[in-house]
Design a protein around this motif. Structure first.
Motif, short mmCIF file in Angstrom:
data_model
loop_
_atom_site.label_atom_id
_atom_site.label_comp_id
_atom_site.label_asym_id
_atom_site.label_seq_id
_atom_site.Cartn_x
_atom_site.Cartn_y
_atom_site.Cartn_z
N GLN A 151 0.86 -1.45 0.45
CA GLN A 151 0.14 0.63 0.13
C GLN A 151 1.00 1.51 0.29
O GLN A 151 1.95 1.19 0.61
N PRO A 152 0.41 2.10 -0.40
CA PRO A 152 1.15 3.20 -0.49
C PRO A 152 1.52 4.10 1.01
O PRO A 152 0.59 3.93 1.52
N ILE A 153 2.04 5.09 1.08
CA ILE A 153 2.58 5.27 2.02
C ILE A 153 2.21 6.60 2.67
O ILE A 153 2.15 7.43 1.94
N PRO A 154 0.91 6.67 3.89
CA PRO A 154 0.47 7.70 3.76
C PRO A 154 0.70 9.14 4.40
O PRO A 154 1.56 8.39 5.06
N ASP A 155 0.02 9.81 3.94
CA ASP A 155 0.97 11.24 4.58
C ASP A 155 2.67 11.43 4.72
O ASP A 155 3.36 11.09 5.64
N VAL A 156 2.55 11.12 3.52
CA VAL A 156 4.62 11.10 3.24
C VAL A 156 4.91 12.30 3.97
O VAL A 156 6.60 12.40 4.50
N ALA A 157 4.69 13.09 3.66
CA ALA A 157 5.33 14.95 4.08
C ALA A 157 5.36 14.66 5.72
O ALA A 157 5.84 14.77 6.68
N ASP A 158 3.93 13.90 6.41
CA ASP A 158 4.29 14.05 8.09
C ASP A 158 5.10 12.53 8.33
O ASP A 158 5.85 12.96 9.24
N LEU A 159 5.31 12.12 7.37
CA LEU A 159 6.13 11.11 8.07
C LEU A 159 7.58 11.41 8.08
O LEU A 159 8.39 11.15 8.64
N ILE A 160 7.87 11.99 7.32
CA ILE A 160 9.42 12.82 7.20
C ILE A 160 9.62 13.45 8.62
O ILE A 160 10.26 13.73 9.05
N PHE A 161 8.34 14.49 8.71
CA PHE A 161 8.46 15.76 9.72
C PHE A 161 8.90 14.60 11.02
O PHE A 161 8.91 15.47 12.00
N GLY A 162 8.15 14.01 11.33
CA GLY A 162 7.94 13.07 12.61
C GLY A 162 9.26 12.90 12.66
O GLY A 162 9.97 12.33 13.41
N MET A 163 9.87 12.05 11.64
CA MET A 163 11.34 11.28 11.61
C MET A 163 12.33 12.89 12.60
O MET A 163 12.76 12.13 13.12
N LEU A 164 12.26 14.14 11.27
CA LEU A 164 13.22 14.63 11.90
C LEU A 164 12.59 15.13 13.32
O LEU A 164 13.80 15.07 13.46
N LEU A 165 11.04 15.06 13.58
CA LEU A 165 11.90 15.80 15.61
C LEU A 165 12.19 14.81 15.93
O LEU A 165 13.27 14.56 16.82
N VAL A 166 11.65 12.77 15.70
CA VAL A 166 12.50 12.50 16.47
C VAL A 166 14.21 12.05 16.63
O VAL A 166 14.57 11.71 17.71
N VAL A 167 14.79 12.42 15.96
CA VAL A 167 16.18 12.71 15.29
C VAL A 167 16.11 13.53 16.08
O VAL A 167 17.85 12.94 16.67
N LEU A 168 15.64 14.99 16.03
CA LEU A 168 16.07 15.68 16.55
C LEU A 168 16.09 15.33 18.33
O LEU A 168 16.77 15.58 19.42
N GLY A 169 14.74 15.11 19.19
CA GLY A 169 14.67 14.76 20.20
C GLY A 169 15.98 13.41 20.24
O GLY A 169 16.32 13.82 21.95
N LEU A 170 16.04 12.61 19.82
CA LEU A 170 17.14 11.86 20.78
C LEU A 170 18.43 12.13 20.49
O LEU A 170 18.63 11.68 21.57
N THR A 171 18.76 13.01 19.48
CA THR A 171 19.97 14.09 19.40
C THR A 171 20.13 15.05 20.68
O THR A 171 20.91 14.29 21.89
#
Length: 242
Positions: A34-54
């Motif tokens: 299935q296509p990945i829903p809300d790709v932009a939100d997924l990318i933005f969320g991953m960036l937030l997770v990376v920053l938060g973990l850092t």
């Protein structure tokens, strides 16, 4: 230098999270197809997770680990067993009460208990149940760190205490209400999370480093095992009393 260090930590955090992202993408594309829903939100969320973990890891290295080790060393050098044990209990209790994972599990347990008719289905009853569960677990972790510090000071073998504790858990599981057993076992896991682990680990390592004849590698670790073990006992006792 700070900028380079932050950049290295940022890259390291991204590499740590990359396997999770790859697993999600592989199963989404190749298995579910299935296509990945809300790709932009997924990318933005991953960036937030990376920053938060850092930021989180950087905060541990800059503050929590050093202050935990320093305070343990200062208490050991001061030579006051009472204040050292009081600090150990307070540290275990305070960090556990503030543990986000425990708050989430306690709230969910209260909701399910109300839905199952174990408590009244009111906001006040659920809040009291969740608070009682959090308080019980926090007392258990405080007691665990208390015993763990005594073990480091006395040089007691870790495995004897851990084996005895789990034998007690197995025995209590037979007599505890079945509705509380799963919550009790999960309570042992959620205590060893983002806030508790860094400070407790730093306390153990710092104390073992400060006491003559103790090896930080052999004696400094093991407090987290107690912090996972005692909540199971305390929560099952809490369920049996209620």
């Amino acid at each position: 230098m700070i900028k380079n260090r932050f950049l290295k930590q940022l890259i390291s955090s991204f590499i740590d999270l990359l396997p999770i992202l790859l697993v999600v993408l592989v199963f989404q594309i190749l298995v579910i197809r299935q296509p990945i829903p809300d790709v932009a939100d997924l990318i933005f969320g991953m960036l937030l997770v990376v920053l938060g973990l850092t930021f989180f890891i950087e905060g541990l290295e800059q503050s929590l680990f050093p202050i935990g080790e320093a305070m343990a060393f200062d208490f050991a050098r001061k030579g006051s067993l009472f204040w050292l044990l009081a600090f150990a209990f307070s540290l275990g209790f305070g960090t556990t009460v503030a543990e986000p994972a425990l708050i989430a599990v306690a709230d969910e347990a209260a909701t399910i208990a109300a839905r199952g008719g174990m408590i009244s289905n009111t906001a006040a009853a659920k809040a009291d149940y969740a608070f009682g569960l959090r308080l019980t677990v926090a007392l258990a972790v405080g007691f665990a760190i208390f015993i763990g510090v005594i073990r480091i000071i006395k040089g007691w073998p870790l495995h004897y205490l851990v084996i005895s504790g789990y034998v007690g858990i197995v025995i209590m599981t037979i007599f505890a209400p079945k509705e509380i057993i799963g919550i009790a076992y999960d309570s042992g896991g959620v205590t060893t999370s983002t806030i508790t682990v860094p400070l407790v680990t730093a306390l153990g390592v710092g104390l073992a480093s400060a006491i003559k004849g103790r090896n930080p590698m052999l004696d400094g670790f093991g407090l987290i095992a107690f912090a996972s073990l005692t909540p199971m006992i305390f929560v099952m006792a809490y369920g049996m009393i209620l």
